[in-house]
Scaffold this motif. Structure first.
Motif, short mmCIF file in Angstrom:
data_model
loop_
_atom_site.label_atom_id
_atom_site.label_comp_id
_atom_site.label_asym_id
_atom_site.label_seq_id
_atom_site.Cartn_x
_atom_site.Cartn_y
_atom_site.Cartn_z
N GLU A 1 8.78 0.25 -2.54
CA GLU A 1 9.28 0.46 -3.90
C GLU A 1 9.45 1.93 -4.29
O GLU A 1 10.16 2.22 -5.23
CB GLU A 1 8.35 -0.22 -4.90
CG GLU A 1 8.39 -1.74 -4.78
CD GLU A 1 7.44 -2.41 -5.74
OE1 GLU A 1 6.94 -1.75 -6.68
OE2 GLU A 1 7.18 -3.61 -5.55
N ASN A 2 8.79 2.83 -3.62
CA ASN A 2 8.92 4.25 -3.94
C ASN A 2 9.30 5.00 -2.67
O ASN A 2 9.06 4.53 -1.56
CB ASN A 2 7.61 4.80 -4.52
CG ASN A 2 7.29 4.18 -5.87
OD1 ASN A 2 7.99 4.43 -6.83
ND2 ASN A 2 6.26 3.35 -5.92
N SER A 3 9.86 6.18 -2.82
CA SER A 3 10.34 6.95 -1.68
C SER A 3 9.48 8.18 -1.44
O SER A 3 9.09 8.86 -2.39
CB SER A 3 11.79 7.38 -1.92
OG SER A 3 12.21 8.26 -0.91
N ALA B 1 0.83 -1.21 0.00
CA ALA B 1 0.00 0.00 0.00
C ALA B 1 0.86 1.26 0.00
O ALA B 1 0.60 2.21 -0.75
CB ALA B 1 -0.94 0.00 1.21
N LEU B 2 1.91 1.27 0.82
CA LEU B 2 2.79 2.44 0.86
C LEU B 2 3.50 2.63 -0.47
O LEU B 2 3.63 3.76 -0.96
CB LEU B 2 3.80 2.29 2.00
CG LEU B 2 3.22 2.45 3.41
CD1 LEU B 2 4.17 1.90 4.45
CD2 LEU B 2 2.86 3.90 3.69
N SER B 3 3.97 1.54 -1.06
CA SER B 3 4.64 1.62 -2.37
C SER B 3 3.70 2.21 -3.41
O SER B 3 4.08 3.10 -4.19
CB SER B 3 5.11 0.24 -2.82
OG SER B 3 6.13 -0.24 -1.99
N ASP B 4 2.47 1.71 -3.44
CA ASP B 4 1.49 2.19 -4.42
C ASP B 4 1.16 3.66 -4.20
O ASP B 4 1.10 4.46 -5.14
CB ASP B 4 0.21 1.36 -4.36
CG ASP B 4 0.39 -0.06 -4.84
OD1 ASP B 4 1.44 -0.39 -5.41
OD2 ASP B 4 -0.54 -0.87 -4.62
N CYS C 1 2.08 9.54 -5.67
CA CYS C 1 2.52 10.88 -5.28
C CYS C 1 3.82 11.31 -5.96
O CYS C 1 4.19 12.49 -5.87
CB CYS C 1 2.74 10.93 -3.77
SG CYS C 1 1.23 10.69 -2.81
N LYS C 2 4.50 10.42 -6.62
CA LYS C 2 5.85 10.69 -7.14
C LYS C 2 5.86 11.95 -8.01
O LYS C 2 5.05 12.12 -8.92
CB LYS C 2 6.35 9.50 -7.95
CG LYS C 2 7.80 9.59 -8.34
CD LYS C 2 8.27 8.29 -8.95
CE LYS C 2 9.76 8.34 -9.21
NZ LYS C 2 10.28 7.04 -9.64
N THR D 1 6.26 3.53 7.15
CA THR D 1 7.36 3.15 6.26
C THR D 1 8.52 2.57 7.07
O THR D 1 9.09 1.54 6.71
CB THR D 1 7.83 4.37 5.43
OG1 THR D 1 6.74 4.82 4.62
CG2 THR D 1 9.00 4.02 4.53
N GLY D 2 8.84 3.23 8.18
CA GLY D 2 9.92 2.74 9.05
C GLY D 2 9.63 1.38 9.62
O GLY D 2 10.51 0.50 9.65
N TRP D 3 8.39 1.16 10.06
CA TRP D 3 8.03 -0.15 10.61
C TRP D 3 8.12 -1.24 9.55
O TRP D 3 8.59 -2.34 9.83
CB TRP D 3 6.63 -0.12 11.23
CG TRP D 3 6.50 0.83 12.38
CD1 TRP D 3 7.47 1.18 13.29
CD2 TRP D 3 5.34 1.58 12.74
NE1 TRP D 3 6.98 2.09 14.18
CE2 TRP D 3 5.68 2.35 13.88
CE3 TRP D 3 4.06 1.68 12.21
CZ2 TRP D 3 4.76 3.20 14.51
CZ3 TRP D 3 3.15 2.52 12.83
CH2 TRP D 3 3.49 3.27 13.96
N ALA D 4 7.63 -0.94 8.35
CA ALA D 4 7.69 -1.93 7.27
C ALA D 4 9.15 -2.28 6.97
O ALA D 4 9.50 -3.46 6.82
CB ALA D 4 6.99 -1.40 6.02
#
Length: 197
Positions: A124-126, A86-89, A94-95, A113-116
C-alpha cells in the motif's frame, strides 16, 4: 528537520549464510522482524514501530535464527503479519521521512517488496516516498571503534548505558542502540548528516 526514522530488520538466516551472502539453495533474506523509531530533532524517541512477519518461502525458522534473535516460531505463527501487510505498515510509518539504517537493510526491504509483488500481493505504500540512507560508513568514520560491530552492540563499544530492555538482534532493541550512538555522536559535536536530515 522535524523527525526522522531509524530502523533495523531481522531476516531468515542459517549457519554460514552471511559469509556466503545467502547464496545457498533456498536461502532468501525473508524479513521476520521490523523495528523502527521515529526520532525528534533532539534525537528523543517520538514513536516506535515493531512487527513480526511470517516468512513465505521458509516459514519454519532455523534453530540458528532463533538462537541468534530469540524469536520463537510460535510467536511468528501467532503474531506474524503477512509480508505485504508488514511492509505496507512500515513504509507508511516512514512516509515523507529520512530513514536511516546501519547497513544496507533497505536492500532487504526492496527484495521482500519485490517478492510480495511477484506473488500478486499489494504493497500500500512505496519506498519511494521516503529517503533511505545507510549511515554505517559515516558512523564508522566518526567512531572507528564501531567498525566491524553490529548495530545492537553500538551502545556497548561506545561505553554508553544500556539503551533499552531487550537483547542484541532484536530489531527494536537494535534501533535503540543505533539511536543511542547517534545521540552520543551529536553530543560529541558531530554534525548529524547535515543536508540529509
Amino acid at each position: 528537520m522535524s523527525t526522522f526514522v531509524v530502523f533495523d530488520l531481522e531476516f531468515t538466516t542459517w549457519p554460514g549464510a552471511l559469509e556466503a551472502d545467502w547464496s545457498g539453495p533456498g536461502q532468501l533474506r525473508e524479513i521476520v522482524q521490523i523495528g523502527a523509531l521515529r526520532l525528534g530533532a533532539d534525537l528523543s524517541v517520538v514513536e516506535e514501530y515493531e512487527a513480526l512477519v511470517r516468512p513465505v518461502v521458509n516459514p519454519r525458522l532455523s534453530a540458528f535464527f532463533t538462537e541468534l534473535t530469540g524469536i520463537e516460531q510460535e510467536a511468528v505463527d501467532r503474531e506474524g503479519l503477512a509480508p505485504a501487510r508488514a511492509l505496507s505498515d512500515f513504509l507508511g510509518f516512514c512516509k515523507g521521512q529520512t530513514v536511516l539504517s546501519y547497513g544496507n537493510d533497505m536492500v532487504v526491504i526492496g527484495e521482500n517488496t519485490g517478492w510480495a509483488r511477484a506473488r500478486g500481493e499489494r504493497i500500500e505504500n512505496s519506498w519511494l516516498d521516503a529517503h533511505f540512507l545507510n549511515v554505517r560508513p559515516w558512523l564508522n568514520t566518526l567512531a572507528p571503534a564501531t567498525t566491524g560491530v553490529n548495530v545492537g552492540r553500538l551502545w556497548q563499544v561506545l561505553g554508553l548505558p544500556r539503551p533499552a530492555a531487550g537483547q542484541e538482534h532484536s530489531a527494536l532493541f537494535d534501533c535503540y542502540s543505533f539511536a543511542a550512538a547517534l545521540r552520543h555522536l551529536g553530543a560529541s559535536g558531530a554534525a548529524l548528516l547535515e543536508g540529509c536530515l
